[in-house]
Design a protein around this motif. Structure first.
Motif, PDB file in Angstrom:
ATOM      1  N   ALA A 161       0.736  -1.226  -0.105  1.00  0.00           N
ATOM      2  CA  ALA A 161       0.109   0.356  -0.329  1.00  0.00           C
ATOM      3  C   ALA A 161       1.032   1.647   0.225  1.00  0.00           C
ATOM      4  N   ASP A 162       0.368   2.343  -0.744  1.00  0.00           N
ATOM      5  CA  ASP A 162       1.003   3.694  -0.255  1.00  0.00           C
ATOM      6  C   ASP A 162       1.007   4.016   0.582  1.00  0.00           C
ATOM      7  N   LYS A 163      -0.687   4.033   1.239  1.00  0.00           N
ATOM      8  CA  LYS A 163      -0.843   4.598   2.813  1.00  0.00           C
ATOM      9  C   LYS A 163      -1.835   3.747   3.476  1.00  0.00           C
ATOM     10  N   VAL A 164      -1.494   3.561   5.055  1.00  0.00           N
ATOM     11  CA  VAL A 164      -2.024   2.350   5.534  1.00  0.00           C
ATOM     12  C   VAL A 164      -2.837   3.306   7.094  1.00  0.00           C
ATOM     13  N   ILE A 165      -4.345   3.132   6.757  1.00  0.00           N
ATOM     14  CA  ILE A 165      -4.713   3.590   8.169  1.00  0.00           C
ATOM     15  C   ILE A 165      -5.118   2.047   9.065  1.00  0.00           C
ATOM     16  N   PHE A 166      -4.583   2.809   9.935  1.00  0.00           N
ATOM     17  CA  PHE A 166      -4.968   1.129  11.001  1.00  0.00           C
ATOM     18  C   PHE A 166      -6.413   2.248  12.229  1.00  0.00           C
ATOM     19  N   PRO A 167      -7.168   1.770  11.773  1.00  0.00           N
ATOM     20  CA  PRO A 167      -8.214   2.360  12.645  1.00  0.00           C
ATOM     21  C   PRO A 167      -8.462   1.928  14.177  1.00  0.00           C
ATOM     22  N   GLY A 168      -9.723   2.089  14.407  1.00  0.00           N
ATOM     23  CA  GLY A 168      -9.895   1.446  16.171  1.00  0.00           C
ATOM     24  C   GLY A 168     -11.047   1.615  16.842  1.00  0.00           C
ATOM     25  N   VAL A 169     -11.999   1.317  17.452  1.00  0.00           N
ATOM     26  CA  VAL A 169     -12.663   1.606  18.184  1.00  0.00           C
ATOM     27  C   VAL A 169     -13.621   0.456  18.797  1.00  0.00           C
TER      28      VAL A 169
END
Length: 193
Positions: free
Chosen positions: A39-47
């Motif tokens: 990936a060019d950008k990685v988002i690590f979410p969380g709730v």
């Protein structure tokens, strides 16, 4: 641009996808190691709750992958907290990217902190063209104290880290995907890194 949202059963995924779509990009949801690495950008979410979230990361091997990523990575809310050394929530060992321990707000304040708050002390290109004291949206009972990697602060009875940054890793305690135009600009800044 290939944008991957790490899929490990955490909430708030759809609102992040929609926020990215409004910026003119598509994001894919994946727990595939190759896909995340490429990936060019990685988002690590969380709730959710720290210890069960870490269990999910460990069971898929993502706990070993995330700290070695080289592209820009953005942890959101619980995602940011899991990037720290540890959390008091469930006595959870974190990923150790940020050298801070996440602690619970004292009993003297109402938790969770829910709603809009100001961010100050902005120190990163993540906040390009964002004004001091802009308002962001938060929902949390645990926080990262102020430390060397703090790149923005907020206050709830006392100052704490609203955002963290180190090398290619960024974390926001707030939800940019729910923070109106300010949050959209922060996400855009991240995607333009």
């Amino acid at each position: 641009m290939k944008i991957v949202i790490i899929n490990y059963g955490a909430g708030n995924i759809q609102s992040i996808k929609f926020a990215i779509k409004r910026l003119g990009h598509e994001a894919i949801l994946s727990d595939n190691v190759e896909e995340i690495l490429n990936a060019d950008k990685v988002i690590f979410p969380g709730v959710g709750e720290a210890s069960s979230a870490m269990d999910k990361l460990r069971s898929s091997g993502l706990d070993a992958l995330i700290p070695i990523l080289k592209q820009p990575v953005l942890g959101i809310c619980l995602g940011m907290q899991l990037m720290c050394n540890k959390s008091e929530e469930g006595n959870t060992k974190g990923l150790g990217i940020f050298d801070l321990d996440v602690v619970k707000f004292p009993e003297s304040v109402k938790v969770p902190q829910i709603g809009w708050n100001e961010i100050t002390g902005l120190q990163s290109n993540l906040f390009s063209d964002i004004a001091e004291k802009s308002h962001i949206y938060l929902v949390h009972s645990y926080y990262a104290p102020i430390g060397d990697e703090t790149i923005a602060e907020s206050e709830y009875a006392f100052p704490y880290s609203a955002a963290l940054g180190k090398d290619n890793f960024y974390g926001t305690q707030f939800h940019p995907e729910k923070s109106s135009d300010v949050g959209a600009k922060i996400l855009q800044n991240f995607l333009e890194m």
